[in-house]
Design a protein around this motif. Sequence first.
Motif, mmCIF file in Angstrom:
data_model
loop_
_atom_site.group_PDB
_atom_site.id
_atom_site.type_symbol
_atom_site.label_atom_id
_atom_site.label_comp_id
_atom_site.label_asym_id
_atom_site.label_seq_id
_atom_site.Cartn_x
_atom_site.Cartn_y
_atom_site.Cartn_z
ATOM 1 N N GLU A 192 48.417 83.700 -32.333
ATOM 2 C CA GLU A 192 48.367 82.641 -33.353
ATOM 3 C C GLU A 192 46.944 82.165 -33.581
ATOM 4 O O GLU A 192 46.539 81.910 -34.724
ATOM 5 C CB GLU A 192 49.262 81.463 -32.953
ATOM 6 C CG GLU A 192 50.748 81.770 -32.933
ATOM 7 C CD GLU A 192 51.210 82.316 -31.594
ATOM 8 O OE1 GLU A 192 50.338 82.717 -30.769
ATOM 9 O OE2 GLU A 192 52.425 82.350 -31.355
ATOM 10 N N THR A 193 46.169 82.051 -32.500
ATOM 11 C CA THR A 193 44.772 81.624 -32.626
ATOM 12 C C THR A 193 43.985 82.617 -33.469
ATOM 13 O O THR A 193 43.216 82.236 -34.369
ATOM 14 C CB THR A 193 44.128 81.486 -31.236
ATOM 15 O OG1 THR A 193 44.866 80.537 -30.461
ATOM 16 C CG2 THR A 193 42.679 81.040 -31.338
ATOM 17 N N CYS B 99 45.029 82.432 -37.145
ATOM 18 C CA CYS B 99 44.499 81.244 -37.815
ATOM 19 C C CYS B 99 43.002 81.369 -38.089
ATOM 20 O O CYS B 99 42.504 80.863 -39.111
ATOM 21 C CB CYS B 99 44.801 79.989 -36.997
ATOM 22 S SG CYS B 99 46.528 79.438 -37.141
ATOM 23 N N SER C 182 49.220 79.515 -43.693
ATOM 24 C CA SER C 182 50.030 80.579 -43.091
ATOM 25 C C SER C 182 49.822 81.843 -43.930
ATOM 26 O O SER C 182 48.917 81.895 -44.768
ATOM 27 C CB SER C 182 51.507 80.187 -43.038
ATOM 28 O OG SER C 182 52.029 80.014 -44.343
ATOM 29 N N ARG D 277 41.357 81.278 -41.747
ATOM 30 C CA ARG D 277 40.252 80.370 -42.077
ATOM 31 C C ARG D 277 39.171 81.076 -42.882
ATOM 32 O O ARG D 277 38.646 80.533 -43.861
ATOM 33 C CB ARG D 277 39.651 79.798 -40.785
ATOM 34 C CG ARG D 277 38.459 78.869 -41.029
ATOM 35 C CD ARG D 277 37.862 78.363 -39.726
ATOM 36 N NE ARG D 277 37.249 79.416 -38.931
ATOM 37 C CZ ARG D 277 36.036 79.934 -39.168
ATOM 38 N NH1 ARG D 277 35.319 79.508 -40.199
ATOM 39 N NH2 ARG D 277 35.556 80.879 -38.383
ATOM 40 N N CYS E 78 48.427 76.808 -39.539
ATOM 41 C CA CYS E 78 47.002 76.746 -39.226
ATOM 42 C C CYS E 78 46.382 75.493 -39.825
ATOM 43 O O CYS E 78 46.650 75.158 -40.992
ATOM 44 C CB CYS E 78 46.286 77.970 -39.783
ATOM 45 S SG CYS E 78 46.937 79.556 -39.211
#
Length: 337
Positions: free
Chosen positions: A199-200, A203, A308, A207, A290
Amino acid sequence: MASKSKKSNKTKSDAESSSSSSARYYFLAFLPIPIIFIASQILRNTISSPAADHGSGSMFDLIANRYDFINRALALNLDMSWRHRLVKEVVGAEGEIFTNNNNSGKSIKILDLATGTADVAILLGKAAARYTTSSSSAVLGLDPSQNMLNVGIDKVKHADLSNIVSLKLGDARKLDSLDDNSINAATMSFGIRNVPEKETALCEIHRVLKKDSPSGPTTLESKLAIMEFSEPGPDSGIMGSMARFFIRNVVPAVGAALSGFPKEYMHLQKSINEFPSPPEFVKLMEGIKCRVRGGEDGEEWEIDTFGSFRVKEVVNLNFGSVQIYVATPILNKYVTE
């Protein structure tokens, strides 16, 4: 009569000889299967199970010099066709990412994460050289293994793409060197399963990809394409079952024999086994929330918006053992009552 009897005996003898030869052929053809199966079981019982985060840069530093050769051997030389398909999904059949009305004449920046020895980055660079009219279009490949990058840098030079493709040490979970909304497309081939904090990483990719505002018109065409292995399910037919056997047994046994690093190829098999199924990974990509920055200076965290992905397509390859997830980054408003 004697002549006919001799001919009959000769025909019978030839048939028996042919049958015997066929039996030996099939025996020799299938002989490696039990040997490989036994070898993989021995590895499982003698090599300690690698940790979930074993697939780091240091692991790939060990196998970098033989990585390409082993990849081709384990994938039966099919892996480059998969990478070509990945690049086609991002660039378009006719280089649309460079030539459509919104991007024509502009600098296009593509990010290749877990670039390894730069196979995908080089293909992207060749596409940029073919289709772009802007000398500033660029492909950036990031990887946590310096030894893999060293191999890749030599390949980029050999392909005469050093003016387009650059390779740097980097981690998908921490893309601090890249600005928000600065990347037109991102790729990641066979790397996301080695990231414990998926997930990190997603995201961070979200970004840096260019995005429209949640209420504005859709004008940007940024895209994410992730290619990854998975074990075909029990309903995937005989070819899927063969692919599953290959992943579970051939990959660790042959990889260990060719590389001399059995633990690293046990990790490869384990990471594929533990990776989410295609529907589960789609759910993960579309379900993440995110944090996004906004405000006049772009430095404040939005409190009513999250990011997302919308997965537009899942391309299945190699009898369901390889998937390409094609997605676009989106912004959503929190629903309040």
